[in-house]
Design a protein around this motif. Structure first.
Motif, mmCIF file in Angstrom:
data_model
loop_
_atom_site.group_PDB
_atom_site.id
_atom_site.type_symbol
_atom_site.label_atom_id
_atom_site.label_comp_id
_atom_site.label_asym_id
_atom_site.label_seq_id
_atom_site.Cartn_x
_atom_site.Cartn_y
_atom_site.Cartn_z
ATOM 1 N N ARG A 99 15.604 6.760 -2.626
ATOM 2 C CA ARG A 99 15.232 5.406 -2.202
ATOM 3 C C ARG A 99 16.374 4.729 -1.445
ATOM 4 O O ARG A 99 16.141 3.945 -0.530
ATOM 5 C CB ARG A 99 14.789 4.574 -3.410
ATOM 6 C CG ARG A 99 13.456 5.077 -3.943
ATOM 7 C CD ARG A 99 12.893 4.259 -5.075
ATOM 8 N NE ARG A 99 11.717 4.951 -5.614
ATOM 9 C CZ ARG A 99 11.015 4.544 -6.654
ATOM 10 N NH1 ARG A 99 11.360 3.433 -7.283
ATOM 11 N NH2 ARG A 99 9.970 5.220 -7.069
ATOM 12 N N ARG A 103 15.868 3.213 2.199
ATOM 13 C CA ARG A 103 16.195 1.812 2.470
ATOM 14 C C ARG A 103 17.096 1.709 3.704
ATOM 15 O O ARG A 103 16.880 0.859 4.574
ATOM 16 C CB ARG A 103 16.884 1.182 1.257
ATOM 17 C CG ARG A 103 17.108 -0.321 1.380
ATOM 18 C CD ARG A 103 17.907 -0.879 0.215
ATOM 19 N NE ARG A 103 17.165 -0.850 -1.037
ATOM 20 C CZ ARG A 103 17.476 -0.085 -2.082
ATOM 21 N NH1 ARG A 103 18.497 0.758 -2.011
ATOM 22 N NH2 ARG A 103 16.760 -0.126 -3.175
ATOM 23 N N LYS A 135 7.689 -1.662 3.379
ATOM 24 C CA LYS A 135 8.427 -2.786 2.804
ATOM 25 C C LYS A 135 9.052 -2.383 1.468
ATOM 26 O O LYS A 135 8.361 -1.880 0.587
ATOM 27 C CB LYS A 135 7.471 -3.967 2.622
ATOM 28 C CG LYS A 135 8.167 -5.306 2.649
ATOM 29 C CD LYS A 135 7.176 -6.446 2.727
ATOM 30 C CE LYS A 135 7.942 -7.753 2.695
ATOM 31 N NZ LYS A 135 7.149 -8.868 2.246
ATOM 32 N N TRP A 136 10.342 -2.640 1.306
ATOM 33 C CA TRP A 136 11.033 -2.192 0.095
ATOM 34 C C TRP A 136 11.368 -3.323 -0.874
ATOM 35 O O TRP A 136 11.892 -3.092 -1.943
ATOM 36 C CB TRP A 136 12.291 -1.397 0.468
ATOM 37 C CG TRP A 136 13.316 -2.162 1.247
ATOM 38 C CD1 TRP A 136 14.379 -2.862 0.742
ATOM 39 C CD2 TRP A 136 13.384 -2.306 2.673
ATOM 40 N NE1 TRP A 136 15.091 -3.428 1.768
ATOM 41 C CE2 TRP A 136 14.507 -3.109 2.965
ATOM 42 C CE3 TRP A 136 12.602 -1.832 3.740
ATOM 43 C CZ2 TRP A 136 14.873 -3.451 4.270
ATOM 44 C CZ3 TRP A 136 12.961 -2.180 5.038
ATOM 45 C CH2 TRP A 136 14.086 -2.980 5.295
ATOM 46 N N VAL A 137 11.065 -4.578 -0.494
ATOM 47 C CA VAL A 137 11.226 -5.721 -1.416
ATOM 48 C C VAL A 137 10.047 -6.665 -1.252
ATOM 49 O O VAL A 137 9.438 -6.747 -0.189
ATOM 50 C CB VAL A 137 12.529 -6.514 -1.148
ATOM 51 C CG1 VAL A 137 13.755 -5.765 -1.622
ATOM 52 C CG2 VAL A 137 12.661 -6.906 0.320
ATOM 53 N N ASN A 138 9.771 -7.393 -2.321
ATOM 54 C CA ASN A 138 8.793 -8.507 -2.307
ATOM 55 C C ASN A 138 7.507 -8.280 -1.533
ATOM 56 O O ASN A 138 7.280 -8.977 -0.553
ATOM 57 C CB ASN A 138 9.456 -9.783 -1.754
ATOM 58 C CG ASN A 138 10.677 -10.200 -2.546
ATOM 59 O OD1 ASN A 138 10.747 -9.986 -3.740
ATOM 60 N ND2 ASN A 138 11.623 -10.779 -1.884
ATOM 61 N N PRO A 139 6.606 -7.449 -1.908
ATOM 62 C CA PRO A 139 6.678 -6.492 -3.021
ATOM 63 C C PRO A 139 7.194 -5.137 -2.523
ATOM 64 O O PRO A 139 7.040 -4.813 -1.341
ATOM 65 C CB PRO A 139 5.212 -6.380 -3.433
ATOM 66 C CG PRO A 139 4.457 -6.588 -2.149
ATOM 67 C CD PRO A 139 5.274 -7.542 -1.324
ATOM 68 N N PRO A 140 7.804 -4.343 -3.401
ATOM 69 C CA PRO A 140 8.380 -3.058 -2.972
ATOM 70 C C PRO A 140 7.317 -1.961 -2.860
ATOM 71 O O PRO A 140 7.357 -0.956 -3.567
ATOM 72 C CB PRO A 140 9.383 -2.751 -4.076
ATOM 73 C CG PRO A 140 8.771 -3.350 -5.306
ATOM 74 C CD PRO A 140 8.034 -4.597 -4.839
ATOM 75 N N TRP A 143 8.247 1.736 -2.500
ATOM 76 C CA TRP A 143 8.631 2.468 -3.716
ATOM 77 C C TRP A 143 7.402 2.821 -4.550
ATOM 78 O O TRP A 143 7.380 3.830 -5.252
ATOM 79 C CB TRP A 143 9.608 1.653 -4.565
ATOM 80 C CG TRP A 143 10.894 1.256 -3.915
ATOM 81 C CD1 TRP A 143 11.731 0.261 -4.339
ATOM 82 C CD2 TRP A 143 11.546 1.811 -2.751
ATOM 83 N NE1 TRP A 143 12.828 0.161 -3.512
ATOM 84 C CE2 TRP A 143 12.739 1.097 -2.528
ATOM 85 C CE3 TRP A 143 11.214 2.840 -1.851
ATOM 86 C CZ2 TRP A 143 13.606 1.378 -1.465
ATOM 87 C CZ3 TRP A 143 12.062 3.109 -0.776
ATOM 88 C CH2 TRP A 143 13.239 2.396 -0.609
#
Length: 276
Positions: A99, A103, A135-140, A143
């Motif tokens: 990951r 990223r 998208k890896w954040v908010n929401p990930p 992942w």
């Protein structure tokens, strides 16, 4: 095979997924059955680990499930990074990357692009109103795909438009936000942290359930609940159970459609969100 009144014996599932499930924040599976335009919620099950989720995927068919995580990457991104152009190879390659490396790659891709067009999108993202699958954040969601898709492949389920498998166990990509927005607009109905679990969000959950029970969506299906089930869904301030039920409704709709309601031409790298 795709009759207008689908056979009753197929079990229907809606899955609210987590890439790092725990006893506190488990994967939630809503199970139900469809009879005509009515979808009865039979139960809610929690899976506290990815291993438990992988075991659950071996549930004997026939079943059809809508899973709340992306099944594919934007073609534009895949081509820009020079990654494999066939879905099974792409997903195996993707799952093999750490990951941290992903990223770094994704951030570099975004940094090289103009403001407002940082992320690459799939064809289904705009009609579904979904976050880009990179998208890896908010929401990930990147992942969630990294954790979930390899388990679907390993379980040998059928992934229409992407990879053939056991026709008795069919997995489709769902997205609860698509159905929720149709019913209550952009009102928020859930929050993970206590401070944001407001009366307004509680009212939004009640309104959402009422609309589902009355069948006020273009899916033209009505949700059937017991009083206890309704209370449990309203009381779940994190909204995970309700998200699983929203996915269940998408699975029920897909079960009654020719070709699961997927467009005739789905990009074989990107996949498609059911009912988008």
């Amino acid at each position: 095979m795709h009759a207008s009144s689908p056979p009753h014996h197929t079990h229907l599932f809606g899955i609210d997924f987590s890439s790092a499930p725990s006893a506190r924040k488990p994967i939630v599976v809503a199970s139900g059955e469809r009879s005509g335009a009515a979808v009865r919620l039979k139960g809610l099950q929690t899976l506290p680990s990815l291993a438990a989720f992988r075991s659950w995927l071996d549930t004997a068919g026939p079943w059809l499930g809508a899973f709340d995580f992306p099944f594919g990457l934007p073609r534009e991104l895949v081509q820009a990074l020079g990654w494999p152009q066939q879905w099974p190879e792409l997903m195996r390659f993707y799952a093999a990357q750490s990951r941290a490396d992903l990223r770094t790659r994704f951030a570099a891709f975004c940094d090289a692009r103009p403001v407002g067009k940082k992320f690459a999108h799939r064809a289904c993202d705009l009609p579904a109103g979904s976050s880009p699958s990179m998208k890896w954040v908010n929401p990930p969601v990147a992942w969630m795909m990294h954790a979930g898709v390899p388990l679907l492949m390993d379980a040998g389920v059928d992934l229409p438009g992407l990879q053939g498998g056991d026709a008795q166990r069919v997995a489709l990509e769902g997205y609860p936000g698509l159905l929720a927005r149709e019913l209550i607009g952009h009102r928020s109905y859930k929050a993970d942290d206590k401070a944001r679990q407001t009366p307004e969000r509680l009212i939004a959950r009640k309104d959402l359930l009422e609309a589902l029970e009355q069948g006020r969506t273009r899916l033209q299906l009505r949700l059937r609940l017991s009083h206890a089930q309704r209370d449990a869904l309203v009381d779940d301030a994190k909204g995970d159970q309700l998200d699983a039920v929203l996915c269940l409704m998408q699975a029920a709709w897909a079960h009654g459609q020719p070709g699961h309601g997927l467009p005739a031409q789905v990009d074989s790298l990107e996949g498609w969100i059911v009912s988008a």
